[in-house]
Scaffold this active site. Structure first.
Site, mmCIF file in Angstrom:
data_model
loop_
_atom_site.group_PDB
_atom_site.id
_atom_site.type_symbol
_atom_site.label_atom_id
_atom_site.label_comp_id
_atom_site.label_asym_id
_atom_site.label_seq_id
_atom_site.Cartn_x
_atom_site.Cartn_y
_atom_site.Cartn_z
ATOM 1 N N CYS A 141 0.834 -1.205 0.000
ATOM 2 C CA CYS A 141 0.000 0.000 0.000
ATOM 3 C C CYS A 141 0.867 1.252 0.000
ATOM 4 O O CYS A 141 1.355 1.686 1.043
ATOM 5 C CB CYS A 141 -0.929 -0.013 1.209
ATOM 6 S SG CYS A 141 -1.906 1.489 1.326
ATOM 7 N N CYS A 144 -0.396 4.105 2.125
ATOM 8 C CA CYS A 144 -0.210 3.936 3.584
ATOM 9 C C CYS A 144 1.254 4.174 3.960
ATOM 10 O O CYS A 144 1.543 4.783 4.982
ATOM 11 C CB CYS A 144 -0.552 2.518 4.023
ATOM 12 S SG CYS A 144 -2.026 1.836 3.301
ATOM 13 N N ASP A 145 2.174 3.651 3.161
ATOM 14 C CA ASP A 145 3.568 3.565 3.604
ATOM 15 C C ASP A 145 4.553 4.413 2.804
ATOM 16 O O ASP A 145 5.724 4.512 3.181
ATOM 17 C CB ASP A 145 4.029 2.088 3.534
ATOM 18 C CG ASP A 145 3.160 1.202 4.409
ATOM 19 O OD1 ASP A 145 2.707 1.690 5.458
ATOM 20 O OD2 ASP A 145 2.917 0.044 4.037
#
Ligand code: NDP
Length: 322
Positions: A141, A144-145
């Site tokens: 992701c 997300c990261d």
């Protein structure tokens, strides 16, 4: 154990656009829905930046913001939104039968109708170096990261819309992004291809696959291989993103519901009905074809309407027409 049992009318599993739309419709129809959010409250859209193709948002909307709005809308009509994960199910075969769903391995919910909207989860390459380095620089992701790799060199694998979108996102925060596409073309839509083709710090490598990730505790590099020539090349990276598609979250329904070979729940005709009376499926868990927020929301609406009709029929069986 009896104090941990609860009887309800409509249980919804999953909190993406399908689950929340089902909840809005079910709550307005007085089905008193209880929704369990699953492990990723808000679903896949919480890992997306901007949603530009959901009708009604001419300027686009943040994925997480959209999910908060959907939750509020569901709660406005009385949906009981709870954090929790369905861990086992025992669906009845009888029309009007009670379905048992275990939540977090301890609480049992008895439901007259169940709407499954558990979505799908990202796939991994499943090579040893990738598995070893999950949590050490391997992510599925980017949204997300990606922040953790600000100003650094990263790589992404995949040639679909997800990979293209994530490559575009990463290119804005990272120094350099190498994108590995195993075919000699992108599967991503033309619009998405146009968006990424001329990004200066995005290096798209066609006919290229991952040979091995390098590094013991954290990602330090990538060895890639050209699948036409066999030529290998190593680059230094600190982050590696996998964007090669998804798997439906249907493990706990195996043996209870009809599924296709990949595990997508099979629904009847144009309805959301599964092979068990009173159990319905909506969203990505039953759709490998369209997989859009708006189609998921559409099938969530259908599932609530199907549940409403089903409950009316089993409560007054003499009026049953089907
Ligand atoms: P897709 O299944 O569309 O694409 C997966 C990609 O990963 C393909 O390029 C595939 O290659 C590649 N791939 C699969 N397995 C491997 C492997 N083992 N090694 C290397 N490459 C691999 O998945 P997406 O998640 O991209 O998209 C899913 C759906 O969601 C699509 O319908 C898409 O259109 C939609 N979507 C829409 C968005 C939007 O409209 N904004 C954003 C994101 C997704 P190959 O082509 O060779 O099979």
């Amino acid at each position: 154990m009896s104090e941990t049992k609860e009887r309800i009318k409509t249980l919804i599993l999953g909190s993406g656009p399908a689950g929340y739309t089902a909840a809005i419709y079910a709550a307005r129809a007085d089905l008193k829905p209880v929704i369990y959010t699953g492990m990723e409250p808000g679903g896949q859209l919480t890992t997306t930046t901007e949603v530009e193709n959901f009708p009604g948002y001419p300027e686009g909307i943040d994925g997480p913001a959209m999910m908060v709005d959907l939750q509020k809308q569901a709660e406005r009509f009385g949906t009981d939104v709870r954090i929790g994960m369905a861990t086992a199910v025992n669906f009845s075969d009888e029309p009007g039968g009670i379905h048992e769903v275990t939540i977090d391995n301890n609480k049992v919910v008895e439901a007259e109708s169940v709407i499954i909207s558990t979505g799908a989860t990202a796939k991994y390459l499943n090579i040893p170096s990738e598995q070893r380095l999950r949590g050490g620089g391997v992510s599925a992701c980017a949204v997300c990261d990606g922040f953790f790799y600000k100003g650094q060199d990263v790589a992404i694998v995949g040639g679909g819309d997800t990979a293209a979108e994530e490559a575009s996102y990463l290119s804005k925060i990272c120094n350099k992004v190498t994108m590995l596409v195993r075919k000699d073309y992108l599967r991503a839509s033309k619009a998405m291809q146009n968006r990424i083709m001329n990004i200066p710090n995005l290096d798209i490598r066609f006919n290229t696959e991952v040979d091995e990730l390098l590094g013991e505790q954290v990602v330090e590099g990538l060895r890639m291989v050209n699948n036409q020539t066999g030529e290998k090349e190593e680059i230094e990276i600190t982050g590696f993103f996998v964007a090669i598609g998804h798997k439906p979250n249907t493990e706990i329904f195996k043996g209870q519901l009809e599924m296709d070979q990949t595990g997508y729940i099979i629904t009847r005709g144009k309805s959301t009905k599964t092979n068990k009376p009173g159990v319905f499926a909506s969203g990505d868990v039953q759709d490998k074809e369209y997989r859009q927020a708006v189609t998921a929301a559409g099938t969530g609406c259908m599932a609530a309407l199907d549940a409403e009709r089903y409950l009316a029929e089993v409560e007054t069986p003499e009026e049953t027409t089907t």
